[in-house]
Design an enzyme around this catalytic site. Structure first.
Site, PDB file in Angstrom:
ATOM      1  N   LYS A 115     -16.265  -7.420 -82.901  1.00  0.00           N
ATOM      2  CA  LYS A 115     -16.834  -6.386 -83.766  1.00  0.00           C
ATOM      3  C   LYS A 115     -16.443  -4.999 -83.271  1.00  0.00           C
ATOM      4  O   LYS A 115     -16.071  -4.121 -84.063  1.00  0.00           O
ATOM      5  CB  LYS A 115     -18.358  -6.530 -83.796  1.00  0.00           C
ATOM      6  N   ARG A 157     -30.536   1.984 -97.923  1.00  0.00           N
ATOM      7  CA  ARG A 157     -30.363   1.067 -99.047  1.00  0.00           C
ATOM      8  C   ARG A 157     -28.924   0.572 -99.017  1.00  0.00           C
ATOM      9  O   ARG A 157     -27.994   1.390 -99.011  1.00  0.00           O
ATOM     10  CB  ARG A 157     -30.637   1.779-100.372  1.00  0.00           C
ATOM     11  N   LEU A 188     -38.970  -2.074-111.242  1.00  0.00           N
ATOM     12  CA  LEU A 188     -39.743  -2.745-112.288  1.00  0.00           C
ATOM     13  C   LEU A 188     -38.842  -3.596-113.172  1.00  0.00           C
ATOM     14  O   LEU A 188     -39.118  -3.773-114.354  1.00  0.00           O
ATOM     15  CB  LEU A 188     -40.487  -1.725-113.155  1.00  0.00           C
ATOM     16  N   CYS A 221     -33.684  -7.654 -95.473  1.00  0.00           N
ATOM     17  CA  CYS A 221     -34.825  -6.801 -95.110  1.00  0.00           C
ATOM     18  C   CYS A 221     -36.137  -7.229 -95.763  1.00  0.00           C
ATOM     19  O   CYS A 221     -37.063  -7.627 -95.064  1.00  0.00           O
ATOM     20  CB  CYS A 221     -34.513  -5.350 -95.472  1.00  0.00           C
ATOM     21  N   THR A 259     -36.404  -2.236 -87.350  1.00  0.00           N
ATOM     22  CA  THR A 259     -37.682  -2.513 -87.996  1.00  0.00           C
ATOM     23  C   THR A 259     -38.453  -3.522 -87.153  1.00  0.00           C
ATOM     24  O   THR A 259     -37.997  -4.653 -86.968  1.00  0.00           O
ATOM     25  CB  THR A 259     -37.464  -3.060 -89.414  1.00  0.00           C
ATOM     26  N   LYS A 278     -27.680  -8.162-104.099  1.00  0.00           N
ATOM     27  CA  LYS A 278     -27.766  -7.002-104.978  1.00  0.00           C
ATOM     28  C   LYS A 278     -26.360  -6.446-105.130  1.00  0.00           C
ATOM     29  O   LYS A 278     -25.455  -6.814-104.372  1.00  0.00           O
ATOM     30  CB  LYS A 278     -28.712  -5.940-104.409  1.00  0.00           C
TER      31      LYS A 278
END
Length: 457
Positions: free
Chosen positions: A53, A173, A272, A282, A140, A345
Protein backbone atom coordinates in the site's frame (compact mmCIF):
# COMPACT_ATOMS: atom_id res chain seq x y z
CA UNK A 1 -17.53 22.80 28.47
CA UNK A 2 -18.64 22.79 24.84
CA UNK A 3 -18.35 25.86 22.66
CA UNK A 4 -18.67 26.60 18.96
CA UNK A 5 -16.82 29.28 17.03
CA UNK A 6 -16.46 30.47 13.45
CA UNK A 7 -13.53 32.83 13.99
CA UNK A 8 -11.15 33.52 11.11
CA UNK A 9 -7.59 32.19 11.33
CA UNK A 10 -4.50 32.81 9.20
CA UNK A 11 -4.08 30.09 6.52
CA UNK A 12 -1.50 27.42 7.31
CA UNK A 13 0.73 28.30 4.39
CA UNK A 14 1.51 31.71 5.93
CA UNK A 15 2.02 30.49 9.50
CA UNK A 16 5.66 30.35 10.52
CA UNK A 17 7.01 27.07 11.84
CA UNK A 18 3.95 25.08 10.74
CA UNK A 19 3.81 21.69 12.48
CA UNK A 20 4.96 18.57 10.69
CA UNK A 21 2.19 16.00 10.44
CA UNK A 22 2.13 12.21 10.43
CA UNK A 23 -0.88 10.10 9.52
CA UNK A 24 -0.92 6.53 10.81
CA UNK A 25 -3.03 4.32 8.60
CA UNK A 26 -3.28 4.88 4.84
CA UNK A 27 -6.61 3.27 4.11
CA UNK A 28 -9.55 5.31 2.87
CA UNK A 29 -9.52 7.81 5.74
CA UNK A 30 -5.77 8.03 6.22
CA UNK A 31 -4.74 8.36 2.58
CA UNK A 32 -7.36 11.04 1.97
CA UNK A 33 -6.40 12.93 5.11
CA UNK A 34 -2.68 12.80 4.35
CA UNK A 35 -3.15 14.09 0.80
CA UNK A 36 -5.55 16.83 1.91
CA UNK A 37 -3.24 18.04 4.68
CA UNK A 38 -0.40 18.27 2.16
CA UNK A 39 -2.72 20.21 -0.14
CA UNK A 40 -3.27 22.66 2.74
CA UNK A 41 0.47 23.28 2.77
CA UNK A 42 1.79 20.99 5.49
CA UNK A 43 4.70 18.58 5.45
CA UNK A 44 3.01 15.17 5.79
CA UNK A 45 4.23 11.61 6.23
CA UNK A 46 1.74 8.79 5.80
CA UNK A 47 2.62 5.61 7.71
CA UNK A 48 1.35 2.06 7.21
CA UNK A 49 2.47 -1.48 7.99
CA UNK A 50 1.42 -2.63 4.51
CA UNK A 51 4.46 -2.21 2.26
CA UNK A 52 2.44 -2.75 -0.93
CA UNK A 53 0.00 0.00 0.00
CA UNK A 54 2.83 2.38 0.87
CA UNK A 55 4.65 1.59 -2.39
CA UNK A 56 1.49 2.23 -4.41
CA UNK A 57 0.80 5.58 -2.76
CA UNK A 58 4.43 6.65 -3.05
CA UNK A 59 4.19 5.84 -6.77
CA UNK A 60 1.11 8.07 -7.08
CA UNK A 61 -1.46 5.26 -7.23
CA UNK A 62 -4.57 5.37 -5.05
CA UNK A 63 -5.63 1.79 -4.18
CA UNK A 64 -9.34 2.68 -4.19
CA UNK A 65 -11.67 4.85 -6.24
CA UNK A 66 -12.24 8.37 -4.92
CA UNK A 67 -12.90 11.25 -7.34
CA UNK A 68 -10.20 13.92 -7.30
CA UNK A 69 -7.80 12.09 -4.99
CA UNK A 70 -5.36 10.68 -7.59
CA UNK A 71 -4.71 14.13 -9.03
CA UNK A 72 -4.04 15.66 -5.61
CA UNK A 73 -1.81 12.73 -4.64
CA UNK A 74 0.42 13.20 -7.68
CA UNK A 75 0.48 16.96 -7.23
CA UNK A 76 1.60 16.85 -3.60
CA UNK A 77 4.11 14.05 -4.06
CA UNK A 78 5.74 16.27 -6.67
CA UNK A 79 5.98 19.19 -4.24
CA UNK A 80 7.95 17.07 -1.77
CA UNK A 81 5.50 17.88 1.02
CA UNK A 82 4.01 14.38 0.99
CA UNK A 83 5.61 10.96 1.44
CA UNK A 84 4.64 7.48 2.60
CA UNK A 85 6.65 4.99 4.63
CA UNK A 86 6.51 1.89 6.82
CA UNK A 87 9.17 3.37 9.16
CA UNK A 88 6.97 4.52 12.04
CA UNK A 89 9.92 5.38 14.29
CA UNK A 90 11.44 7.82 11.80
CA UNK A 91 8.11 9.40 10.91
CA UNK A 92 6.99 9.91 14.51
CA UNK A 93 10.35 11.21 15.69
CA UNK A 94 10.15 14.03 13.13
CA UNK A 95 6.46 14.87 13.53
CA UNK A 96 4.63 17.33 15.77
CA UNK A 97 1.01 16.29 15.21
CA UNK A 98 0.17 12.62 14.77
CA UNK A 99 -3.20 11.57 13.33
CA UNK A 100 -4.59 8.11 14.12
CA UNK A 101 -6.60 7.09 11.03
CA UNK A 102 -6.74 3.30 11.27
CA UNK A 103 -9.82 1.12 10.94
CA UNK A 104 -12.16 0.01 13.71
CA UNK A 105 -13.93 -2.98 12.15
CA UNK A 106 -16.64 -4.95 13.88
CA UNK A 107 -15.34 -7.78 16.05
CA UNK A 108 -15.81 -11.27 14.71
CA UNK A 109 -17.73 -12.49 17.74
CA UNK A 110 -19.89 -9.46 18.66
CA UNK A 111 -21.18 -6.09 17.53
CA UNK A 112 -18.40 -4.34 19.43
CA UNK A 113 -15.71 -2.38 17.58
CA UNK A 114 -12.29 -3.96 17.26
CA UNK A 115 -9.92 -1.40 18.78
CA UNK A 116 -6.71 -3.39 18.25
CA UNK A 117 -5.54 -1.20 15.36
CA UNK A 118 -6.25 2.05 17.21
CA UNK A 119 -4.42 0.82 20.28
CA UNK A 120 -1.46 -0.42 18.22
CA UNK A 121 -1.14 2.86 16.31
CA UNK A 122 -1.39 4.96 19.47
CA UNK A 123 1.18 2.76 21.22
CA UNK A 124 3.58 3.06 18.28
CA UNK A 125 3.30 6.85 18.32
CA UNK A 126 3.79 7.12 22.08
CA UNK A 127 6.83 4.85 22.15
CA UNK A 128 8.65 6.65 19.33
CA UNK A 129 8.12 10.24 20.46
CA UNK A 130 11.31 12.27 20.75
CA UNK A 131 9.74 15.70 21.36
CA UNK A 132 6.53 17.33 22.56
CA UNK A 133 3.58 16.35 20.39
CA UNK A 134 -0.17 16.15 19.93
CA UNK A 135 -1.86 12.83 19.11
CA UNK A 136 -5.13 13.29 17.25
CA UNK A 137 -7.65 10.47 17.06
CA UNK A 138 -9.79 10.51 13.90
CA UNK A 139 -10.92 6.88 13.83
CA UNK A 140 -14.52 6.17 14.78
CA UNK A 141 -14.45 4.61 18.26
CA UNK A 142 -16.88 3.73 21.07
CA UNK A 143 -17.35 6.44 23.66
CA UNK A 144 -14.80 6.05 26.44
CA UNK A 145 -12.00 4.86 24.15
CA UNK A 146 -10.04 8.12 24.19
CA UNK A 147 -9.86 8.18 27.98
CA UNK A 148 -8.29 4.72 28.01
CA UNK A 149 -5.90 5.73 25.22
CA UNK A 150 -4.74 8.67 27.31
CA UNK A 151 -3.77 6.20 30.02
CA UNK A 152 -1.94 4.12 27.41
CA UNK A 153 -0.01 7.17 26.18
CA UNK A 154 0.93 8.13 29.73
CA UNK A 155 2.41 4.66 30.26
CA UNK A 156 4.25 4.39 26.94
CA UNK A 157 5.55 7.90 26.21
CA UNK A 158 9.17 8.66 27.13
CA UNK A 159 9.74 10.63 30.32
CA UNK A 160 10.01 14.37 29.80
CA UNK A 161 7.93 14.46 26.62
CA UNK A 162 4.81 16.63 26.81
CA UNK A 163 2.17 14.80 24.78
CA UNK A 164 -1.58 15.37 24.58
CA UNK A 165 -4.23 13.11 23.05
CA UNK A 166 -7.42 14.68 21.72
CA UNK A 167 -10.26 13.54 19.47
CA UNK A 168 -11.10 15.05 16.09
CA UNK A 169 -13.70 12.79 14.39
CA UNK A 170 -13.90 12.52 10.61
CA UNK A 171 -17.06 13.15 8.59
CA UNK A 172 -16.06 11.93 5.14
CA UNK A 173 -18.62 10.89 2.56
CA UNK A 174 -17.29 8.36 0.10
CA UNK A 175 -17.28 9.95 -3.32
CA UNK A 176 -16.90 13.43 -1.79
CA UNK A 177 -14.07 12.79 0.66
CA UNK A 178 -11.60 15.28 -0.81
CA UNK A 179 -14.11 18.12 -0.59
CA UNK A 180 -15.21 17.09 2.89
CA UNK A 181 -11.61 17.15 4.16
CA UNK A 182 -10.62 20.43 2.56
CA UNK A 183 -13.95 22.15 3.25
CA UNK A 184 -15.47 20.46 6.34
CA UNK A 185 -18.96 21.42 7.45
CA UNK A 186 -17.71 21.32 11.04
CA UNK A 187 -14.48 20.70 12.94
CA UNK A 188 -14.91 18.96 16.28
CA UNK A 189 -12.08 19.12 18.82
CA UNK A 190 -12.53 16.98 21.91
CA UNK A 191 -10.43 17.15 25.07
CA UNK A 192 -8.14 19.99 24.05
CA UNK A 193 -6.03 22.25 26.24
CA UNK A 194 -5.29 25.85 25.26
CA UNK A 195 -2.01 24.66 23.70
CA UNK A 196 -3.42 21.75 21.69
CA UNK A 197 -6.43 23.79 20.58
CA UNK A 198 -4.06 26.43 19.20
CA UNK A 199 -2.13 23.72 17.35
CA UNK A 200 -5.31 22.29 15.81
CA UNK A 201 -6.50 25.75 14.79
CA UNK A 202 -3.21 26.09 12.93
CA UNK A 203 -3.71 22.72 11.24
CA UNK A 204 -7.24 23.67 10.15
CA UNK A 205 -6.52 27.35 9.60
CA UNK A 206 -7.57 27.38 5.96
CA UNK A 207 -11.04 25.82 6.36
CA UNK A 208 -11.60 27.89 9.52
CA UNK A 209 -10.79 31.01 7.51
CA UNK A 210 -13.38 29.86 4.95
CA UNK A 211 -16.00 29.70 7.70
CA UNK A 212 -16.00 26.09 8.87
CA UNK A 213 -17.37 26.15 12.43
CA UNK A 214 -15.22 24.77 15.25
CA UNK A 215 -16.89 22.86 18.08
CA UNK A 216 -14.68 22.51 21.14
CA UNK A 217 -15.91 19.91 23.61
CA UNK A 218 -14.95 17.06 25.93
CA UNK A 219 -13.65 13.67 24.81
CA UNK A 220 -16.88 11.65 25.23
CA UNK A 221 -18.97 14.16 23.27
CA UNK A 222 -16.42 14.27 20.46
CA UNK A 223 -16.40 10.47 20.26
CA UNK A 224 -20.20 10.40 20.06
CA UNK A 225 -20.56 13.04 17.32
CA UNK A 226 -19.61 10.74 14.43
CA UNK A 227 -21.49 7.66 15.59
CA UNK A 228 -24.43 9.86 16.59
CA UNK A 229 -24.55 11.38 13.12
CA UNK A 230 -24.36 7.96 11.45
CA UNK A 231 -27.04 6.57 13.76
CA UNK A 232 -29.35 9.46 12.90
CA UNK A 233 -28.83 9.05 9.16
CA UNK A 234 -29.38 5.31 9.42
CA UNK A 235 -32.58 5.93 11.39
CA UNK A 236 -33.81 8.35 8.73
CA UNK A 237 -33.22 5.78 6.00
CA UNK A 238 -34.96 3.02 7.92
CA UNK A 239 -37.85 5.36 8.74
CA UNK A 240 -38.64 6.08 5.10
CA UNK A 241 -38.23 2.40 4.25
CA UNK A 242 -40.74 1.50 6.95
CA UNK A 243 -43.12 4.12 5.55
CA UNK A 244 -42.57 2.66 2.07
CA UNK A 245 -44.20 -0.53 3.33
CA UNK A 246 -47.22 1.50 4.41
CA UNK A 247 -47.31 3.18 0.99
CA UNK A 248 -47.35 -0.19 -0.76
CA UNK A 249 -50.20 -1.40 1.42
CA UNK A 250 -52.19 1.82 0.95
CA UNK A 251 -51.50 2.40 -2.74
CA UNK A 252 -49.45 5.55 -2.11
CA UNK A 253 -46.16 6.66 -3.69
CA UNK A 254 -43.27 6.99 -1.23
CA UNK A 255 -41.20 9.08 -3.64
CA UNK A 256 -43.81 11.82 -3.81
CA UNK A 257 -44.37 11.49 -0.08
CA UNK A 258 -40.65 11.93 0.60
CA UNK A 259 -40.56 15.01 -1.64
CA UNK A 260 -43.43 16.53 0.35
CA UNK A 261 -41.81 15.66 3.69
CA UNK A 262 -38.49 17.07 2.52
CA UNK A 263 -39.94 20.55 2.09
CA UNK A 264 -40.21 20.71 5.87
CA UNK A 265 -36.92 22.36 6.93
CA UNK A 266 -36.99 20.36 10.16
CA UNK A 267 -36.84 17.13 8.14
CA UNK A 268 -35.04 17.81 4.84
CA UNK A 269 -34.99 15.64 1.73
CA UNK A 270 -31.57 14.02 2.06
CA UNK A 271 -31.52 10.37 3.19
CA UNK A 272 -35.27 10.05 2.58
CA UNK A 273 -34.91 7.78 -0.45
CA UNK A 274 -36.78 4.54 0.10
CA UNK A 275 -35.11 1.48 -1.31
CA UNK A 276 -32.50 -1.15 -0.67
CA UNK A 277 -31.14 0.60 2.40
CA UNK A 278 -27.69 1.47 3.68
CA UNK A 279 -24.46 -0.49 3.62
CA UNK A 280 -20.76 0.27 3.36
CA UNK A 281 -17.95 0.28 5.85
CA UNK A 282 -19.39 2.88 8.26
CA UNK A 283 -23.13 2.98 8.95
CA UNK A 284 -23.74 -0.72 9.62
CA UNK A 285 -20.74 -1.27 11.88
CA UNK A 286 -21.09 2.11 13.60
CA UNK A 287 -24.72 1.66 14.61
CA UNK A 288 -23.97 -1.87 15.82
CA UNK A 289 -20.98 -0.68 17.84
CA UNK A 290 -23.09 2.12 19.33
CA UNK A 291 -25.83 -0.41 20.10
CA UNK A 292 -23.27 -2.59 21.90
CA UNK A 293 -21.79 0.32 23.84
CA UNK A 294 -25.23 1.69 24.76
CA UNK A 295 -26.13 -1.67 26.28
CA UNK A 296 -22.86 -1.66 28.23
CA UNK A 297 -23.73 1.77 29.60
CA UNK A 298 -27.29 0.74 30.47
CA UNK A 299 -28.85 2.98 27.78
CA UNK A 300 -31.16 0.19 26.65
CA UNK A 301 -33.76 2.36 24.89
CA UNK A 302 -31.12 3.72 22.52
CA UNK A 303 -29.87 0.19 21.91
CA UNK A 304 -33.42 -0.99 21.22
CA UNK A 305 -34.03 1.81 18.73
CA UNK A 306 -30.83 0.99 16.84
CA UNK A 307 -31.75 -2.70 16.82
CA UNK A 308 -35.00 -1.84 15.00
CA UNK A 309 -33.17 0.45 12.59
CA UNK A 310 -30.79 -2.39 11.72
CA UNK A 311 -33.60 -4.92 11.34
CA UNK A 312 -35.60 -2.66 9.01
CA UNK A 313 -32.52 -2.04 6.90
CA UNK A 314 -31.65 -5.72 6.52
CA UNK A 315 -35.30 -6.49 5.78
CA UNK A 316 -35.14 -4.30 2.67
CA UNK A 317 -32.69 -6.73 1.10
CA UNK A 318 -35.11 -9.59 1.67
CA UNK A 319 -37.90 -7.47 0.20
CA UNK A 320 -35.98 -6.93 -3.05
CA UNK A 321 -35.14 -10.64 -3.25
CA UNK A 322 -38.86 -11.43 -2.85
CA UNK A 323 -39.73 -8.94 -5.59
CA UNK A 324 -37.25 -10.60 -7.96
CA UNK A 325 -38.69 -14.02 -7.18
CA UNK A 326 -42.21 -12.74 -7.82
CA UNK A 327 -41.18 -11.16 -11.12
CA UNK A 328 -39.86 -14.55 -12.25
CA UNK A 329 -42.98 -16.47 -11.29
CA UNK A 330 -41.83 -17.55 -7.83
CA UNK A 331 -38.42 -18.97 -8.66
CA UNK A 332 -35.20 -17.65 -10.20
CA UNK A 333 -33.79 -21.12 -10.86
CA UNK A 334 -32.08 -20.97 -14.28
CA UNK A 335 -33.41 -17.44 -14.79
CA UNK A 336 -31.12 -14.71 -16.03
CA UNK A 337 -30.93 -11.77 -13.59
CA UNK A 338 -29.22 -8.55 -14.64
CA UNK A 339 -27.86 -6.45 -11.78
CA UNK A 340 -26.86 -2.82 -12.22
CA UNK A 341 -24.65 -1.84 -9.32
CA UNK A 342 -22.17 -3.51 -7.00
CA UNK A 343 -20.84 -0.67 -4.84
CA UNK A 344 -22.86 0.20 -1.75
CA UNK A 345 -23.37 3.71 -3.18
CA UNK A 346 -22.34 5.69 -6.28
CA UNK A 347 -18.94 7.38 -6.71
CA UNK A 348 -17.01 4.63 -4.93
CA UNK A 349 -15.69 1.15 -5.57
CA UNK A 350 -16.36 0.15 -1.95
CA UNK A 351 -18.34 -3.12 -1.70
CA UNK A 352 -18.11 -3.61 2.07
CA UNK A 353 -21.52 -4.79 3.29
CA UNK A 354 -22.93 -3.84 -0.10
CA UNK A 355 -26.72 -4.39 -0.25
CA UNK A 356 -26.40 -4.77 -4.02
CA UNK A 357 -23.96 -7.66 -3.83
CA UNK A 358 -25.85 -9.21 -0.93
CA UNK A 359 -29.00 -9.39 -3.08
CA UNK A 360 -27.07 -10.58 -6.15
CA UNK A 361 -25.39 -13.35 -4.16
CA UNK A 362 -28.67 -14.44 -2.58
CA UNK A 363 -30.30 -14.79 -6.00
CA UNK A 364 -27.26 -16.68 -7.27
CA UNK A 365 -27.64 -19.14 -4.40
CA UNK A 366 -31.25 -19.66 -5.48
CA UNK A 367 -30.07 -20.80 -8.90
CA UNK A 368 -30.15 -17.57 -10.90
CA UNK A 369 -27.63 -16.76 -13.60
CA UNK A 370 -26.56 -13.34 -12.34
CA UNK A 371 -24.64 -10.75 -14.37
CA UNK A 372 -23.45 -7.71 -12.42
CA UNK A 373 -22.23 -4.46 -13.92
CA UNK A 374 -20.81 -1.49 -12.01
CA UNK A 375 -18.81 1.33 -13.64
CA UNK A 376 -16.16 1.37 -10.87
CA UNK A 377 -16.65 -1.53 -8.45
CA UNK A 378 -16.39 -4.46 -10.84
CA UNK A 379 -12.91 -5.51 -9.76
CA UNK A 380 -13.52 -5.15 -6.02
CA UNK A 381 -16.84 -6.98 -6.38
CA UNK A 382 -15.20 -9.83 -8.29
CA UNK A 383 -12.64 -10.26 -5.51
CA UNK A 384 -15.36 -10.32 -2.85
CA UNK A 385 -17.89 -12.46 -4.78
CA UNK A 386 -15.94 -14.41 -7.44
CA UNK A 387 -18.81 -16.83 -8.14
CA UNK A 388 -21.05 -14.14 -9.61
CA UNK A 389 -21.02 -13.24 -13.29
CA UNK A 390 -19.78 -9.79 -14.31
CA UNK A 391 -20.43 -7.69 -17.38
CA UNK A 392 -18.54 -4.77 -18.87
CA UNK A 393 -21.54 -2.59 -19.75
CA UNK A 394 -25.16 -1.87 -18.92
CA UNK A 395 -26.16 -3.61 -22.13
CA UNK A 396 -24.37 -6.81 -21.18
CA UNK A 397 -26.23 -6.95 -17.87
CA UNK A 398 -29.59 -6.30 -19.53
CA UNK A 399 -29.20 -8.67 -22.49
CA UNK A 400 -31.66 -11.61 -22.39
CA UNK A 401 -32.48 -10.92 -18.74
CA UNK A 402 -35.65 -12.24 -17.18
CA UNK A 403 -35.54 -9.39 -14.69
CA UNK A 404 -33.26 -6.37 -14.28
CA UNK A 405 -32.42 -5.03 -10.83
CA UNK A 406 -31.10 -1.49 -10.34
CA UNK A 407 -29.29 -1.77 -7.01
CA UNK A 408 -26.86 1.20 -7.01
CA UNK A 409 -28.00 4.62 -8.20
CA UNK A 410 -25.15 5.54 -10.54
CA UNK A 411 -26.04 8.42 -12.87
CA UNK A 412 -25.25 6.17 -15.84
CA UNK A 413 -28.11 3.88 -14.84
CA UNK A 414 -30.59 6.66 -14.09
CA UNK A 415 -29.87 8.31 -17.46
CA UNK A 416 -29.96 5.07 -19.49
CA UNK A 417 -32.32 4.90 -22.48
CA UNK A 418 -35.08 2.44 -21.52
CA UNK A 419 -36.30 2.17 -25.11
CA UNK A 420 -32.92 0.97 -26.35
CA UNK A 421 -32.46 -1.40 -23.42
CA UNK A 422 -35.93 -2.92 -23.84
CA UNK A 423 -34.89 -4.19 -27.25
CA UNK A 424 -32.19 -6.34 -25.63
CA UNK A 425 -34.58 -8.66 -23.81
CA UNK A 426 -37.84 -10.44 -24.61
CA UNK A 427 -39.00 -9.91 -21.01
CA UNK A 428 -38.37 -6.27 -20.08
CA UNK A 429 -38.94 -6.31 -16.32
CA UNK A 430 -37.13 -3.90 -14.01
CA UNK A 431 -37.05 -3.51 -10.25
CA UNK A 432 -35.83 -0.06 -9.25
CA UNK A 433 -34.52 -0.75 -5.76
CA UNK A 434 -33.18 2.77 -5.31
CA UNK A 435 -36.18 4.83 -6.37
CA UNK A 436 -34.24 6.91 -8.90
CA UNK A 437 -35.41 5.74 -12.33
CA UNK A 438 -38.00 7.86 -14.17
CA UNK A 439 -40.80 5.31 -13.85
CA UNK A 440 -43.08 6.83 -16.50
CA UNK A 441 -40.36 6.70 -19.16
CA UNK A 442 -39.52 3.08 -18.44
CA UNK A 443 -43.17 2.05 -18.52
CA UNK A 444 -43.71 3.95 -21.75
CA UNK A 445 -40.77 2.05 -23.22
CA UNK A 446 -42.52 -1.24 -22.48
CA UNK A 447 -40.92 -2.20 -19.20
CA UNK A 448 -42.83 -3.91 -16.43
CA UNK A 449 -41.75 -1.56 -13.64
CA UNK A 450 -41.65 -2.13 -9.89
CA UNK A 451 -40.12 -0.14 -7.04
CA UNK A 452 -40.16 -0.16 -3.29
CA UNK A 453 -43.06 1.95 -2.05
CA UNK A 454 -43.88 3.19 -5.55
CA UNK A 455 -47.11 2.86 -7.50
CA UNK A 456 -47.12 -0.25 -9.67
CA UNK A 457 -49.56 1.05 -12.27
Amino acid sequence: MTRSTTSKTQPASTVADAPRLTVLGTGYLGATHAVAMAELGFDVTGVDTDQAKVDALQAGKVPFYEPGLPELLEKNLATGRLRFTTDVASAVSQGDVHFVCVGTPQQRTSHAANLAYVEAATTAIARHLTKDAVIVGKSTVPVGTAASLRELVAREAPAGVDVELLWNPEFLREGKAVHDTLHPDRIVLGGVSARSEAVMRTVYATPIAEGSPVVVTDLPTAELVKVGANAFLATKISFINAIAGVCEAAGADVTVLADALGHDVRIGRQFLDAGLGFGGGCLPKDIRALMHRANELGAHRAAGLLQHVDEINMGQRERVIDMALAACGGSVLNKRVGVLGAAFKPLTDDVRDSPALNVAAALHLRGAQVTVYDPEAGDTARRAFPTLGYGTSVEEAVEASDVLLVLTEWDDFVAADPQRLAALTATPRVIDARGKLPAAQWRAAGWEFAGLGRLAA
